[in-house]
Design a protein around this motif. Structure first.
Motif, mmCIF file in Angstrom:
data_model
loop_
_atom_site.group_PDB
_atom_site.id
_atom_site.type_symbol
_atom_site.label_atom_id
_atom_site.label_comp_id
_atom_site.label_asym_id
_atom_site.label_seq_id
_atom_site.Cartn_x
_atom_site.Cartn_y
_atom_site.Cartn_z
ATOM 1 N N LEU A 1 0.854 -1.182 0.000
ATOM 2 C CA LEU A 1 0.000 0.000 0.000
ATOM 3 C C LEU A 1 0.892 1.234 0.000
ATOM 4 O O LEU A 1 1.956 1.234 0.619
ATOM 5 C CB LEU A 1 -0.876 0.013 1.249
ATOM 6 C CG LEU A 1 -1.760 -1.224 1.458
ATOM 7 C CD1 LEU A 1 -2.548 -1.084 2.763
ATOM 8 C CD2 LEU A 1 -2.714 -1.421 0.288
ATOM 9 N N ASP A 2 0.414 2.296 -0.674
ATOM 10 C CA ASP A 2 1.187 3.540 -0.585
ATOM 11 C C ASP A 2 0.624 4.394 0.558
ATOM 12 O O ASP A 2 -0.399 4.067 1.175
ATOM 13 C CB ASP A 2 1.231 4.272 -1.937
ATOM 14 C CG ASP A 2 -0.136 4.728 -2.406
ATOM 15 O OD1 ASP A 2 -1.013 4.971 -1.543
ATOM 16 O OD2 ASP A 2 -0.342 4.848 -3.628
ATOM 17 N N ALA A 3 1.292 5.495 0.834
ATOM 18 C CA ALA A 3 0.921 6.333 1.992
ATOM 19 C C ALA A 3 -0.504 6.874 1.843
ATOM 20 O O ALA A 3 -1.238 6.989 2.834
ATOM 21 C CB ALA A 3 1.921 7.474 2.136
ATOM 22 N N ASP A 4 -0.921 7.178 0.611
ATOM 23 C CA ASP A 4 -2.284 7.706 0.408
ATOM 24 C C ASP A 4 -3.332 6.640 0.742
ATOM 25 O O ASP A 4 -4.380 6.937 1.322
ATOM 26 C CB ASP A 4 -2.482 8.142 -1.048
ATOM 27 C CG ASP A 4 -1.729 9.432 -1.347
ATOM 28 O OD1 ASP A 4 -1.291 10.097 -0.380
ATOM 29 O OD2 ASP A 4 -1.581 9.754 -2.542
ATOM 30 N N GLN A 5 -3.053 5.398 0.371
ATOM 31 C CA GLN A 5 -4.010 4.312 0.667
ATOM 32 C C GLN A 5 -4.103 4.074 2.180
ATOM 33 O O GLN A 5 -5.199 3.888 2.720
ATOM 34 C CB GLN A 5 -3.579 3.021 -0.033
ATOM 35 C CG GLN A 5 -3.751 3.082 -1.543
ATOM 36 C CD GLN A 5 -3.156 1.860 -2.215
ATOM 37 O OE1 GLN A 5 -1.979 1.530 -1.993
ATOM 38 N NE2 GLN A 5 -3.948 1.178 -3.018
ATOM 39 N N ILE A 6 -2.976 4.116 2.850
ATOM 40 C CA ILE A 6 -2.990 3.892 4.309
ATOM 41 C C ILE A 6 -3.750 5.038 4.991
ATOM 42 O O ILE A 6 -4.598 4.826 5.862
ATOM 43 C CB ILE A 6 -1.543 3.745 4.834
ATOM 44 C CG1 ILE A 6 -0.944 2.451 4.266
ATOM 45 C CG2 ILE A 6 -1.512 3.746 6.372
ATOM 46 C CD1 ILE A 6 0.530 2.242 4.542
ATOM 47 N N ALA A 7 -3.501 6.256 4.533
ATOM 48 C CA ALA A 7 -4.211 7.417 5.120
ATOM 49 C C ALA A 7 -5.704 7.324 4.829
ATOM 50 O O ALA A 7 -6.541 7.627 5.695
ATOM 51 C CB ALA A 7 -3.627 8.712 4.556
ATOM 52 N N LEU B 1 -11.166 0.726 2.411
ATOM 53 C CA LEU B 1 -10.256 0.916 1.286
ATOM 54 C C LEU B 1 -10.598 -0.107 0.212
ATOM 55 O O LEU B 1 -11.056 -1.205 0.541
ATOM 56 C CB LEU B 1 -8.814 0.684 1.789
ATOM 57 C CG LEU B 1 -7.668 0.910 0.831
ATOM 58 C CD1 LEU B 1 -7.560 2.417 0.494
ATOM 59 C CD2 LEU B 1 -6.348 0.451 1.488
ATOM 60 N N ARG B 2 -10.381 0.253 -1.036
ATOM 61 C CA ARG B 2 -10.630 -0.675 -2.160
ATOM 62 C C ARG B 2 -9.305 -1.010 -2.823
ATOM 63 O O ARG B 2 -8.511 -0.097 -3.099
ATOM 64 C CB ARG B 2 -11.549 0.033 -3.169
ATOM 65 C CG ARG B 2 -11.786 -0.724 -4.462
ATOM 66 C CD ARG B 2 -12.545 0.178 -5.429
ATOM 67 N NE ARG B 2 -13.001 -0.549 -6.594
ATOM 68 C CZ ARG B 2 -12.266 -0.850 -7.651
ATOM 69 N NH1 ARG B 2 -10.982 -0.492 -7.706
ATOM 70 N NH2 ARG B 2 -12.798 -1.516 -8.670
ATOM 71 N N LEU B 3 -9.083 -2.286 -3.119
ATOM 72 C CA LEU B 3 -7.917 -2.693 -3.914
ATOM 73 C C LEU B 3 -8.408 -3.407 -5.169
ATOM 74 O O LEU B 3 -9.269 -4.291 -5.087
ATOM 75 C CB LEU B 3 -7.007 -3.641 -3.139
ATOM 76 C CG LEU B 3 -6.351 -3.122 -1.859
ATOM 77 C CD1 LEU B 3 -5.403 -4.191 -1.289
ATOM 78 C CD2 LEU B 3 -5.589 -1.832 -2.105
ATOM 79 N N GLU B 4 -7.827 -3.066 -6.273
ATOM 80 C CA GLU B 4 -8.254 -3.619 -7.563
ATOM 81 C C GLU B 4 -7.946 -5.117 -7.661
ATOM 82 O O GLU B 4 -8.704 -5.863 -8.265
ATOM 83 C CB GLU B 4 -7.512 -2.844 -8.668
ATOM 84 C CG GLU B 4 -7.888 -3.141 -10.096
ATOM 85 C CD GLU B 4 -9.287 -2.666 -10.486
ATOM 86 O OE1 GLU B 4 -9.899 -1.859 -9.746
ATOM 87 O OE2 GLU B 4 -9.779 -3.119 -11.533
#
Ligand SMILES: O=C(O)CCC(=O)C(=O)O
Length: 254
Positions: A10-16, A24-27
């Motif tokens: 995950l990147d920082a934007d996804q964690i935030a 959160l959604r992951l493709e």
């Protein structure tokens, strides 16, 4: 089904976004090939007379329809009946994701499967997962919800109220004295934002255990299959337990 080295970071934007919104959604959590293999396992688990049925780990969350058909069947602990689920890539990736969101102490906390039959699959009512759990503790946990076909508004994809994980557990009631499911005691107020999250097969949503969520009825002609893996850090014991009067006595210790 084999487990390869996890690639989900995950990147920082996804964690935030997870900490801000409570979901959160992951493709993609796993490969198309693994999803195809999992569908076969899943359909065997839900077949009438399977070991899960015999052992009592099959529960009807909804109500039977007029023809006596199940509308929201669930299987608890499917790994017990299909050990091949233990080694799947999706689980390795899900654990890696959970640790990035909850910290290195996050550990597997069970799995379940919820199916919505074609055309008559019932809605999963709005609820918070923590409302089912032991009120002697505050829990920090998340669920990773992976559909094994496309998930759409029409077949019952997940929906969330952003930011709802930041409050406490709100009052719930049993959907029906005979059913296992909980629902919010009071309807969500008009004007409160609700976000539907369609997904491709093998994608996932991740939600915190206090996030208000729902999945609509299945009005499509195909089965909606969802496999759900939970992860938690050790819970905090409370001096004064929460009061969750909606829980059945036999749930204590869950
Ligand atoms: O799959 C569904 O219909 C609902 C899933 C759910 O409520 C959950 O994973 O907590």
């Amino acid at each position: 089904m084999t487990t390869e080295q996890t690639a989900v970071r995950l990147d920082a934007d996804q964690i935030a976004a997870f900490h801000r919104d409570g979901f959160l959604r992951l493709e993609a959590l796993t490969t198309t090939a693994e999803v195809a293999a999992l569908r076969t396992v899943y359909d065997q688990l839900f077949a009438r007379g399977s070991a899960a049925f015999e052992a009592g780990d099959h529960l009807e969350l909804g109500k039977l329809d007029d023809d006596g058909q199940e509308t929201l069947p669930q299987i608890l602990n499917p790994q017990k009946y299909a050990p091949e689920l233990i080694e799947i890539q999706a689980r390795a990736n899900a654990l890696a994701v959970a640790r990035q969101l909850l910290g290195d102490e996050a550990a597997p906390a069970g799995d379940h499967a919820i199916s919505k039959p074609p055309a008559h699959g019932a809605a999963t009512p709005w609820h918070q997962d923590e409302a089912y759990w032991d009120p002697a503790y505050d829990h920090t946990a998340l669920s990773i919800w992976m559909p094994l076909q496309e998930a759409t508004v029409q077949n019952g994809c997940m929906q969330f109220v952003p930011g709802s994980h930041r409050g406490g557990v709100v009052p719930h009631t049993l959907v029906d004295p005979e059913a296992h499911a909980l629902q919010l005691a009071d309807p969500i107020a008009d004007g409160v934002e609700r976000v539907a999250v369609p997904l491709p097969p093998g994608g996932c949503t991740i939600h915190h255990c206090r996030t208000l969520h729902y999945a609509g009825p299945n009005t499509s002609q195909g089965t909606r299959r969802a496999y759900i893996m939970a992860f938690a850090v050790p819970p905090t014991r409370l001096e004064t337990p929460h009061a969750y009067p909606w829980q059945r006595a036999e749930w204590s210790g869950q």
